[in-house]
Structure formats: C-alpha cells, structure tokens
Design an enzyme around this catalytic site. Structure first.
Site, PDB file in Angstrom:
ATOM      1  N   LYS A 111       0.818  -1.213   0.000  1.00  0.00           N
ATOM      2  CA  LYS A 111       0.000   0.000   0.000  1.00  0.00           C
ATOM      3  C   LYS A 111       0.846   1.255   0.000  1.00  0.00           C
ATOM      4  O   LYS A 111       0.478   2.244  -0.632  1.00  0.00           O
ATOM      5  CB  LYS A 111      -0.942   0.014   1.200  1.00  0.00           C
ATOM      6  CG  LYS A 111      -2.121  -0.890   0.995  1.00  0.00           C
ATOM      7  CD  LYS A 111      -3.151  -0.680   2.068  1.00  0.00           C
ATOM      8  CE  LYS A 111      -4.310  -1.630   1.858  1.00  0.00           C
ATOM      9  NZ  LYS A 111      -5.086  -1.811   3.077  1.00  0.00           N
ATOM     10  N   LYS A 192      -5.733 -10.223  -7.062  1.00  0.00           N
ATOM     11  CA  LYS A 192      -7.050 -10.485  -6.471  1.00  0.00           C
ATOM     12  C   LYS A 192      -8.124  -9.637  -7.139  1.00  0.00           C
ATOM     13  O   LYS A 192      -7.869  -8.510  -7.536  1.00  0.00           O
ATOM     14  CB  LYS A 192      -7.014 -10.056  -4.992  1.00  0.00           C
ATOM     15  CG  LYS A 192      -6.754 -11.156  -4.050  1.00  0.00           C
ATOM     16  CD  LYS A 192      -7.336 -10.937  -2.657  1.00  0.00           C
ATOM     17  CE  LYS A 192      -7.339  -9.542  -2.101  1.00  0.00           C
ATOM     18  NZ  LYS A 192      -7.925  -9.466  -0.759  1.00  0.00           N
ATOM     19  N   LYS A 195     -12.412  -3.946  -6.089  1.00  0.00           N
ATOM     20  CA  LYS A 195     -13.591  -3.134  -6.385  1.00  0.00           C
ATOM     21  C   LYS A 195     -13.260  -2.067  -7.393  1.00  0.00           C
ATOM     22  O   LYS A 195     -14.106  -1.542  -8.082  1.00  0.00           O
ATOM     23  CB  LYS A 195     -14.083  -2.482  -5.094  1.00  0.00           C
ATOM     24  CG  LYS A 195     -14.591  -3.523  -4.128  1.00  0.00           C
ATOM     25  CD  LYS A 195     -14.723  -2.960  -2.732  1.00  0.00           C
ATOM     26  CE  LYS A 195     -14.946  -4.122  -1.768  1.00  0.00           C
ATOM     27  NZ  LYS A 195     -14.820  -3.742  -0.388  1.00  0.00           N
TER      28      LYS A 195
END
Ligand code: TRP
Length: 348
Positions: A111, A192, A195
């Site tokens: 991140k 993965k 969204k």
C-alpha cells in the site's frame, strides 16, 4: 463457544471475491458462534478516498451483509467508528507493538508503494487497529481472506505479549480461512479481484452486466491449459497447489481460466458442472459458449440476494435499527475490555 470477529473495508459494493473469500464463511459460522461483524470504516480512510462517498458506502456494505444472510438476531453487526474503544485500545496496544513487525507486513509495503503521495502513519499502524478490533471482543477466531493472515498473526503476537507483560487477559486469536476461495481479477488473473477497475463482479450486478465483464476475462484455446486449469480449480486452494508447468507465456491464461472454473465449481449445480468437467478433460471448451453460461450461473445464484437487497434498501428504519442496536452491544463489550486493559496497565 468461540468468539468471532471480522470486518471488511467499505470501499464499494461487495463483489464475488469478498463473498466467496469471506462473507460466505461468516454466514456459516454465525449459527454456532458468538459473532461480531463490522464495517471497517476507520481502516478505509488509510488510503485515498472521497469524503462524500464514505457514508453511502458504509450503508451499502451493511445492506450487502444483511442481504447476503448475516442475521442480526444471531450476530452483532456494527460500524467500527461507532465504537470509540477500538481507537483507544489501539493506542494502548501500540505501546507494546514493535515498529519492525509493522514494517515487514506485506500489505504495508504494497500500500505504501501504491500510494507514494499518501504516506501516513495510519497505513503502518493499520494492523494495530485490527488487533484492537479483535481483542476488544476477546475473539479467538477471525475468519478472513488469506491476505489478512499476516495481520491476524500480528494480533496474536500482541495478545501474547500483553498477557505476558500485564497478566492473562486475551485469548490468542487465530485466523480461519476455512475453504474460502481466492477469486482473482478477470482482466488480470495474477491479482485479487478488487472493487476498483470496474471489472469486479458486484453481487448486485444484473446478468447483462456480468456477461459484459466476463466477456473480457482472460481465456485460452490451449487444450493443455484447459485440462490442467480445471484440475487445479477442482483441487482448490487448500490442497497442494497445482502450478502451471507448461509454456510460461501461457501462465496468465492458466490463472485466468482456473479462476473461471473455480467460480463454476463453487456456484454451479452438479448438473451444470458435470458437462463442463467432461469438456475440460477433453481439453475442449469454447470460451465463447462457456463465458455466457457462467454469467447466467452467477446471476441466478445471486438472484435471491438482489431481491432481498432491494427490499432492505427501502426499509430505512430497519437498517438504522440494526446499526444502532449492533453499536450498542459492541460498545458494551468493548468498553468492558478497555476498562480491564486500563486497569491492568495502571491507568485506573
Ligand atoms: N483489514 C481487513 C481487510 O482489509 C478488514 C478488517 C479490519 C478486519 N479489522 C479487522 C478483518 C479485524 C478481521 C478482523 O479485509
């Protein structure tokens, strides 16, 4: 009876990856355990977000939880930021958490690399807040997707250390992955499903939308890839993982179709899957036929979910009631733990 806590960041509508990786397990666990499920809004704000979208997204997540089958009569559903004890407990636990442990978390590294202009202490301290979430309820089981395993281990280390320094207080929490499937992105099956990027299949998507998204999924015409990907999907994530040993340029295709087969095997009825299994074993699947069929299977599987969600979305009073009551119960438990921790640390 074990105590369970888990949560998801409210970063948009729940997608197939969240459902098969986490929520499906939660629903199965709620009957035999005392469970707390929250919307992790304090975690959501550690990466860039839109202020105006946060409240709507929290509400969407609660609607998704309820429509998916989390039952407020059996579990406590709540919003993390409505229980101030989490943040306070986090501070107390931060005083016994080694910085080095935080810096070696895979998600922290990812991140902070992904958001070079938004380096904040929140992304580093993220797992301490997670430890506080878990320990505030003295949860001993934490059902999560496998990417959260490292964070739960840190919570376990913090619990052990607290017990050693201040006396037995917390059970040592364990992550449970119990058959959760890791669903990959359709366009980039090495990552993965997420969204963002618009290709994650939301549980609310209609058949036509799902068809369009699946149409773009990576597929193959190589018989060997088809055969081995199907076998890998059958074996699932938990057994010794079957890796692609063939031509490395076909690796992405292998992961792409394995992902599609995984979805088929989890959601399809036996009569649907038997036919495709035979075709896959022969190495003969036309993805121009398979993809629309898979889209229909997904759409049908979530038809009851969509209907329930539409009903719930109209029932503002009910949804408010669930959140308020869940918050009340969560606060009672978490405040009691906080008081015990303060006393043990000499703060009261
Ligand atoms: N970090 C988790 C995720 O990204 C969400 C989360 C926050 C969580 N607090 C938690 C999960 C406590 C389990 C337990 O999915």
């Amino acid at each position: 009876m074990s105590r369970i806590l888990s949560g998801i960041r409210p970063s948009g509508q729940l997608h197939l990856g969240n459902y098969l990786g986490a929520i499906k397990q939660w629903i199965a666990l709620q009957d035999q355990h005392q469970a707390f499920f929250m919307v992790a809004d304090l975690h959501a704000i550690t990466t860039p977000y839109e202020v105006e979208s946060l409240q709507p997204q929290i509400r969407e997540t609660i609607l998704d939880y309820l429509a998916a089958g989390l039952d407020p009569a059996k579990t406590t559903l709540f919003i993390q930021s409505q229980v101030p004890a989490h943040a306070e407990l986090m501070w107390l636990l931060s005083t016994i958490t080694p910085i080095g442990e935080l810096q070696r978390m895979v998600q922290y590294k990812e991140k902070s690399a992904a958001n070079p202009d938004f380096q904040n202490a929140g992304i580093l301290n993220y797992p301490i807040l997670m430890a506080a979430d878990i320990l505030a309820y003295k949860a001993d089981r934490v059902p999560v997707g496998d990417d959260q395993g490292q964070h739960v281990e840190l919570a376990r280390d913090v619990a052990k250390k607290f017990n050693r320094l201040f006396g037995q207080t917390f059970p040592e929490p364990l992550a449970v992955f119990g058959g959760g499937k890791r669903i990959m992105s359709l366009a980039n099956p090495m990552e993965k499903m997420s969204k963002t990027g618009g290709e994650g299949i939301a549980l609310t998507d209609e058949e036509s939308t799902i068809k369009k998204k699946i149409q773009k999924a990576v597929s193959t015409s190589e018989p060997r890839v088809i055969r081995e990907a199907f076998r890998a999907a059958e074996q699932g994530e938990r057994g010794p993982e079957i890796q692609w040993q063939g031509d490395p340029t076909l690796l992405k295709q292998f992961h792409g179709v394995r992902n599609l087969f995984t979805i088929l095997l989890v959601l399809g009825l036996p009569k649907d899957t038997a036919q495709w299994k035979a075709a896959a074993e022969a190495g003969k699947i036309q993805f121009s036929q398979f993809k629309p069929t898979l889209a229909t299977i997904i759409a049908e599987h979530f038809a009851p979910f969509r209907a329930r969600r539409e009903q719930l979305a109209k029932d503002e009073t009910f949804v408010r009631g669930v959140i308020d009551e869940g918050g009340l119960k969560a606060n009672q438990v978490a405040e009691q733990t906080l008081a015990e921790v303060q006393a043990k640390m000499g703060l009261r």
